[in-house]
Motif scaffolding. Structure first.
Motif, PDB file in Angstrom:
ATOM      1  N   SER A 496       0.855  -1.176   0.000  1.00  0.00           N
ATOM      2  CA  SER A 496       0.000   0.000   0.000  1.00  0.00           C
ATOM      3  C   SER A 496       0.894   1.230   0.000  1.00  0.00           C
ATOM      4  N   HIS A 497       0.456   2.268  -0.709  1.00  0.00           N
ATOM      5  CA  HIS A 497       1.243   3.508  -0.751  1.00  0.00           C
ATOM      6  C   HIS A 497       1.201   4.238   0.582  1.00  0.00           C
ATOM      7  N   CYS A 498       0.229   3.890   1.452  1.00  0.00           N
ATOM      8  CA  CYS A 498      -0.013   4.675   2.668  1.00  0.00           C
ATOM      9  C   CYS A 498       1.097   4.550   3.702  1.00  0.00           C
ATOM     10  N   ARG A 499       1.628   3.334   3.860  1.00  0.00           N
ATOM     11  CA  ARG A 499       2.579   3.109   4.946  1.00  0.00           C
ATOM     12  C   ARG A 499       3.719   2.210   4.484  1.00  0.00           C
ATOM     13  N   PRO A 500       4.963   2.524   4.838  1.00  0.00           N
ATOM     14  CA  PRO A 500       6.065   1.582   4.593  1.00  0.00           C
ATOM     15  C   PRO A 500       5.823   0.293   5.380  1.00  0.00           C
ATOM     16  N   GLY A 501       6.207  -0.825   4.802  1.00  0.00           N
ATOM     17  CA  GLY A 501       6.040  -2.108   5.481  1.00  0.00           C
ATOM     18  C   GLY A 501       4.636  -2.665   5.420  1.00  0.00           C
ATOM     19  N   SER A 502       3.749  -2.020   4.655  1.00  0.00           N
ATOM     20  CA  SER A 502       2.362  -2.478   4.572  1.00  0.00           C
ATOM     21  C   SER A 502       2.214  -3.545   3.493  1.00  0.00           C
ATOM     22  N   ILE A 503       1.178  -4.366   3.625  1.00  0.00           N
ATOM     23  CA  ILE A 503       0.872  -5.407   2.644  1.00  0.00           C
ATOM     24  C   ILE A 503      -0.615  -5.352   2.330  1.00  0.00           C
ATOM     25  N   LYS A 504      -0.938  -5.348   1.049  1.00  0.00           N
ATOM     26  CA  LYS A 504      -2.325  -5.406   0.588  1.00  0.00           C
ATOM     27  C   LYS A 504      -2.554  -6.801   0.016  1.00  0.00           C
ATOM     28  N   THR A 505      -3.588  -7.493   0.486  1.00  0.00           N
ATOM     29  CA  THR A 505      -3.792  -8.883   0.077  1.00  0.00           C
ATOM     30  C   THR A 505      -5.269  -9.227   0.073  1.00  0.00           C
ATOM     31  N   ASP A 506      -5.588 -10.317  -0.613  1.00  0.00           N
ATOM     32  CA  ASP A 506      -6.953 -10.833  -0.609  1.00  0.00           C
ATOM     33  C   ASP A 506      -7.108 -11.995   0.369  1.00  0.00           C
ATOM     34  N   ALA A 507      -6.104 -12.233   1.192  1.00  0.00           N
ATOM     35  CA  ALA A 507      -6.174 -13.317   2.181  1.00  0.00           C
ATOM     36  C   ALA A 507      -7.033 -12.901   3.371  1.00  0.00           C
ATOM     37  N   PRO A 508      -7.810 -13.829   3.943  1.00  0.00           N
ATOM     38  CA  PRO A 508      -8.604 -13.498   5.139  1.00  0.00           C
ATOM     39  C   PRO A 508      -7.721 -13.403   6.375  1.00  0.00           C
ATOM     40  N   TRP A 509      -8.270 -12.817   7.424  1.00  0.00           N
ATOM     41  CA  TRP A 509      -7.509 -12.652   8.656  1.00  0.00           C
ATOM     42  C   TRP A 509      -7.131 -13.984   9.287  1.00  0.00           C
ATOM     43  N   SER A 510      -7.947 -15.006   9.108  1.00  0.00           N
ATOM     44  CA  SER A 510      -7.597 -16.316   9.670  1.00  0.00           C
ATOM     45  C   SER A 510      -6.294 -16.832   9.064  1.00  0.00           C
ATOM     46  N   THR A 511      -6.084 -16.557   7.773  1.00  0.00           N
ATOM     47  CA  THR A 511      -4.842 -16.983   7.124  1.00  0.00           C
ATOM     48  C   THR A 511      -3.652 -16.166   7.617  1.00  0.00           C
ATOM     49  N   LEU A 512      -3.861 -14.856   7.814  1.00  0.00           N
ATOM     50  CA  LEU A 512      -2.761 -14.011   8.307  1.00  0.00           C
ATOM     51  C   LEU A 512      -2.280 -14.490   9.664  1.00  0.00           C
ATOM     52  N   TRP A 513      -3.220 -14.821  10.550  1.00  0.00           N
ATOM     53  CA  TRP A 513      -2.812 -15.279  11.879  1.00  0.00           C
ATOM     54  C   TRP A 513      -2.224 -16.690  11.833  1.00  0.00           C
ATOM     55  N   TRP A 514      -2.665 -17.504  10.877  1.00  0.00           N
ATOM     56  CA  TRP A 514      -2.040 -18.823  10.735  1.00  0.00           C
ATOM     57  C   TRP A 514      -0.583 -18.672  10.310  1.00  0.00           C
ATOM     58  N   ILE A 515      -0.313 -17.739   9.368  1.00  0.00           N
ATOM     59  CA  ILE A 515       1.073 -17.500   8.930  1.00  0.00           C
ATOM     60  C   ILE A 515       1.920 -17.010  10.099  1.00  0.00           C
ATOM     61  N   MET A 516       1.380 -16.117  10.925  1.00  0.00           N
ATOM     62  CA  MET A 516       2.129 -15.633  12.084  1.00  0.00           C
ATOM     63  C   MET A 516       2.434 -16.776  13.046  1.00  0.00           C
ATOM     64  N   ALA A 517       1.442 -17.647  13.258  1.00  0.00           N
ATOM     65  CA  ALA A 517       1.672 -18.778  14.163  1.00  0.00           C
ATOM     66  C   ALA A 517       2.745 -19.708  13.608  1.00  0.00           C
TER      67      ALA A 517
END
Length: 647
Positions: A496-517
Motif C-alpha cells: 500500500s502507498h499509505c505506509r512503509p512495510g504495509s501489505i495489501k492482500t486478498d487473504a482473510p484474517w484467519s490466514t494471516l494469523w495462521w502464517i504468524m503462528a
C-alpha cells in the motif's frame, strides 16, 4: 526524496526588490525579508511550502493525463455531431428546407473575410479547457497549470485574502500569463455557485449561444479540510466527466480517533483507530464527495486516491448518471474493527445488489436490496476483544488502473527540471497499482455498464506485519517472506502507498494469523509464560496451539506437542514435511507425470510452507527495483507549516 534548496534570485519590480522562488516553469515573487517556505514558528507573509511540491507535481501530471484524454473524447464526440449535421443538411436540401444543429461552442470553427471580400477556409477554434484554482494563496499552482499545460485556455486563480489576490496578480504578470490566468478576490463558494447559476440561467436559449460556464477541473487545496466546498464543487465541475482535485490537510481528523465527533460532522463518518487508518481516511473523504454528488444525480469515479505525508490528495471524475447513483448504497460500508486487540476488521455494506433474470429470460438486471444484519459478533472471532463500528465510508475501488497506467506512460518523457519529485511520483504510482486487487467477477448476463457500476472493493485495507508481531510480542518476519508466504498459499500480495512495510492482500484474517503462528513455530520461538491469560495475545497463541496448560511454558519445551496441534483441519508441519518428501520420491519413481492433477487447496499448500530463502525470493517476484516508494523526512520540523498572515 531529499528536500531541495529553494532557488532564489533578486529582481526589481516597479522599484521594489523581490526574491523569486522557482518551481517547475513558474516563478513567484516574495518581498525582501518575508518568511517563506521556512517553519521555525514564524508566520509566513507569502505562503509557500516546498514539501508540497510533490502535491503540485502530482496535480500537473494528473490534469495533463486527464485533459489529453478528455479533449480527445470531446473531439470524437464533435466529429460524430458534424457527421450527423451533414446528413441532416443533406436531407434538408432534398426537401427544400435547411436544418441546422449547433455545435459545441468549444469545437466551433471561425471564418474571417479575406482582403478581397471572399471567405477564407474555416479556422478551428482551440477547444476550451477551464480550470478553477479555488484557494490559490500565492497562485503558484495556477501559474504552473498555465505554463505547463498547453491545452488549458483559461484559469481562475481565486483567494479570499485581498493581499493574496494582489500578490497573485503580480505573479501572473511576472510570468506573462495574463491571457490565460484571471485573478478574483472572493469566497471560493461564491465563485463556484456563480458558475452554477450561470449554467442554469441559459434556460431554453440556443445551444450555439451558450458558453460553457462550468469548469473542466476544480482544484481545492485549503489550509485544513475541503469538506465545506464539496457541495459546490460537484455542481460547478462539468457533469460529463469533469475532474475534482481535492486536498485535505486535517489528518488528525480523518486518520485519528481523538476527534471522532469532528470527523463525523465534516465527512459523515467516524475514523478507524488502527494501522489502516489512513486508507480509511481516504474512504471517508471520498464518501463525503459521493453523497454530495448523489443528491444531484451525479456519480463519482475515483481516479487516484493518495495519503501523502500529512494530507490526502484525491482525483475524482464527476458524471451525470442517475443510474450509477443507484449503486451508491451498495458501495457504502461500515467497518467493524478490533482496534484495541489484534487489529482485524470485518466490512458490512449498507445495501447490496443482486442480479435477477429479466422477464424475457434473455438477460439480467440488478435489484437493490437491504443488506443482512451484522456479519460479525460484538467480540473479535480471532482474539475475543471488543469490536467497534467505523464509517460509513466508500467501499468501491479508490483507484483507476487505466488512469494510473496512463500517468506512468507520461513519466519517461517528463522533464526532471519541471517535475522535481519525479522519482517519488513513479514509486508511489507503482505502489498504487499493487493495491488494485480484482474481486470475483459477476457471472450473470447484466449490462456491462451496470456491472462496472456495481463493482466493490472486496479487499479495502492493508495490514502491517510489524503490528501483528507486536500484538503477540514476537520477532517481525521480513516483508518479503510474509508476502512470499501469502503467494505460496495462492493469494495476491502487494504494497500500500499509505505506509512503509504495509501489505495489501486478498487473504482473510484467519490466514494471516495462521502464517504468524507458523512463523513463531519455525523461526521466532516465544516464551509463553510471559503472556497473561485472557489477553488478546494469549487468546491468539492459545488458539494457534502455541500455549500448553493454564500456566504456559516455553515454546522450545513443547515443540513436539505443538507440532501435533492441527489448525483449521490442516496437518502439522512435521507430517507435511514427511508427506512432501514421500510425494517427491513417488514423483521420481514415476516415468510420466500425472495428467490433470487437481489444483492444490490452501490446506494442501499450508503443509509445504517453509520460511526460507526461496520463500523470500517468491515475495520479491515482480518487485520493481530502485523506486522511491515512500517519503523520507526531508528536514527537521517539516510539515504543513503555519498559515500565511494577510498583509
Amino acid at each position: 526524496m531529499a528536500d531541495k534548496t529553494i532557488e532564489t534570485q533578486t529582481v526589481d519590480v516597479g522599484g521594489i526588490q523581490f526574491r523569486t522562488v522557482k518551481e517547475g516553469l513558474a516563478t513567484i515573487l516574495v518581498p525582501q525579508g518575508a518568511k517563506v517556505g521556512e517553519d521555525r514558528g514564524e508566520v509566513q507573509q507569502v505562503f509557500y511550502n516546498p514539501i508540497q511540491q510533490y502535491n503540485r507535481d502530482l496535480s500537473v501530471l494528473a490534469i495533463k493525463t486527464y485533459g489529453e484524454e478528455a479533449l480527445e473524447k470531446r473531439k470524437c464526440r464533435n466529429q460524430t455531431k458534424r457527421e450527423k449535421q451533414g446528413k441532416k443538411r443533406k436531407r434538408g436540401d432534398e426537401n427544400g428546407t435547411q436544418t441546422e444543429e449547433a455545435m459545441e461552442p468549444t469545437e466551433s470553427a471561425a471564418t474571417e473575410p479575406a482582403p478581397n471580400g471572399q471567405q477564407t477556409a474555416p479556422t478551428p477554434i482551440k477547444p476550451t479547457f477551464k480550470v478553477l484554482d479555488a484557494l490559490s494563496a500565492s497562485g503558484l499552482r495556477a501559474l504552473r497549470y498555465a505554463r505547463e499545460l498547453p491545452f488549458v485556455t483559461s484559469i481562475i486563480a481565486n483567494d479570499l485574502s485581498a493581499s493574496a489576490a494582489s500578490s497573485i496578480k503580480q505573479n501572473v504578470k511576472h510570468n506573462g500569463v495574463e491571457d490565460v490566468v484571471s485573478v478574483t478576490n472572493d469566497d471560493a463558494l461564491a465563485v463556484m455557485y456563480r458558475a452554477i447559476a450561470e449554467s442554469l440561467s441559459v434556460g431554453e436559449a440556443s445551444k450555439s449561444a451558450k458558453k460553457p460556464s462550468k469548469f473542466d477541473v476544480i482544484d481545492l487545496d485549503p489550509y485544513g479540510t475541503a469538506a465545506p466546498f464539496f457541495d459546490a464543487a460537484v455542481q460547478a465541475v462539468r457533469d460529463d466527466g469533469g475532474l475534482l482535485c481535492i486536498t485535505c490537510t486535517d489528518s488528525a481528523v480523518w486518520a485519528g480517533h481523538s476527534y471522532s465527533e469532528k470527523t463525523y460532522s465534516l465527512y459523515g463518518g467516524t475514523p478507524i483507530h488502527g494501522m489502516h487508518s489512513h486508507e480509511a481516511g481516504l474512504r471517508l473523504i471520498i464518501n463525503a464527495v459521493a453523497t454530495s454528488a448523489a443528491r444531484y444525480g451525479l456519480a463519482i469515479e475515483p481516479q487516484l486516491s493518495l495519503s501523502i505525508d500529512f494530507y490526502t490528495k484525491v482525483f475524482i471524475k464527476v458524471t451525470k448518471s442517475p443510474q450509477a447513483v443507484k449503486f451508491l448504497g451498495s458501495k457504502t460500508m461500515l467497518v467493524y474493527s478490533c482496534d484495541s486487540g489484534c487489529g482485524a476488521w470485518e466490512t458490512q455494506y449498507l445495501m447490496r445488489t443482486r442480479a435477477a433474470p429479466n422477464k424475457k429470460g434473455s438477460g439480467a438486471f440488478y435489484k437493490y436490496v437491504m443488506a443482512l444484519g451484522p456479519q460479525t459478533d460484538q467480540l473479535c472471532k480471532h482474539c475475543g476483544t471488543k469490536m467497534h463500528i467505523n464509517g460509513p465510508m466508500y467501499g468501491g475501488h479508490i483507484h483507476s488502473q487505466d488512469f494510473i497506467e496512463r500517468m506512468l506512460k507520461q513519466i519517461p518523457e517528463a522533464d526532471k527540471e519541471v517535475y522535481g519529485t519525479l522519482t517519488r511520483l513513479e514509486g508511489m504510482l507503482r505502489n498504487t497499482l499493487e493495491e488494485i486487487i480484482p474481486g470475483p467477477e459477476e457471472t450473470a448476463p447484466v449490462e456491462p455498464r451496470d456491472k462496472e457500476y456495481a463493482k466493490i472493493d472486496h479487499y479495502p485495507f492493508y495490514f502491517i506485519p510489524g503490528k501483528l508481531s507486536s500484538t503477540v510480542s514476537c520477532q517481525t518476519p521480513p516483508d518479503d517472506m510474509f508476502r512470499g508466504a501469502l503467494k505460496h498459499l495462492g493469494y495476491t500480495a502487494g504494497r500500500s502507498h499509505c505506509r512503509p512495510g504495509s501489505i495489501k492482500t486478498d487473504a482473510p484474517w484467519s490466514t494471516l494469523w495462521w502464517i504468524m503462528a507458523e512463523w513463531i513455530r519455525q523461526k521466532a520461538p516465544i516464551k509463553a509464560s510471559k503472556f497473561k491469560p485472557n489477553t488478546p495475545a494469549w487468546r491468539l497463541l492459545k488458539n494457534a496451539g502455541l500455549l500448553v496448560g493454564e500456566e504456559g511454558v516455553t515454546n522450545e519445551e513443547t515443540a513436539e506437542k505443538a507440532a501435533d496441534v492441527t489448525m483449521e483441519g490442516v496437518e502439522t508441519l512435521a507430517e507435511a514435511a514427511a508427506q512432501t518428501k514421500t510425494q517427491a520420491g513417488d514423483k521420481n519413481d514415476t516415468e510420466e507425470p500425472e495428467q490433470n492433477e487437481p489444483t492444490p487447496t490452501e490446506a494442501d499448500l499450508r503443509k509445504t510452507l517453509l520460511f526460507n530463502d526461496d520463500l523470500a525470493r517468491l515475495g520479491r517476484e515482480g518487485k520493481a527495483q530502485n523506486l522511491v516508494r515512500y517519503q523520507m523526512n526531508p528536514r527537521e520540523n517539516w510539515g504543513p507549516l503555519t498559515k500565511a498572515k494577510s498583509n
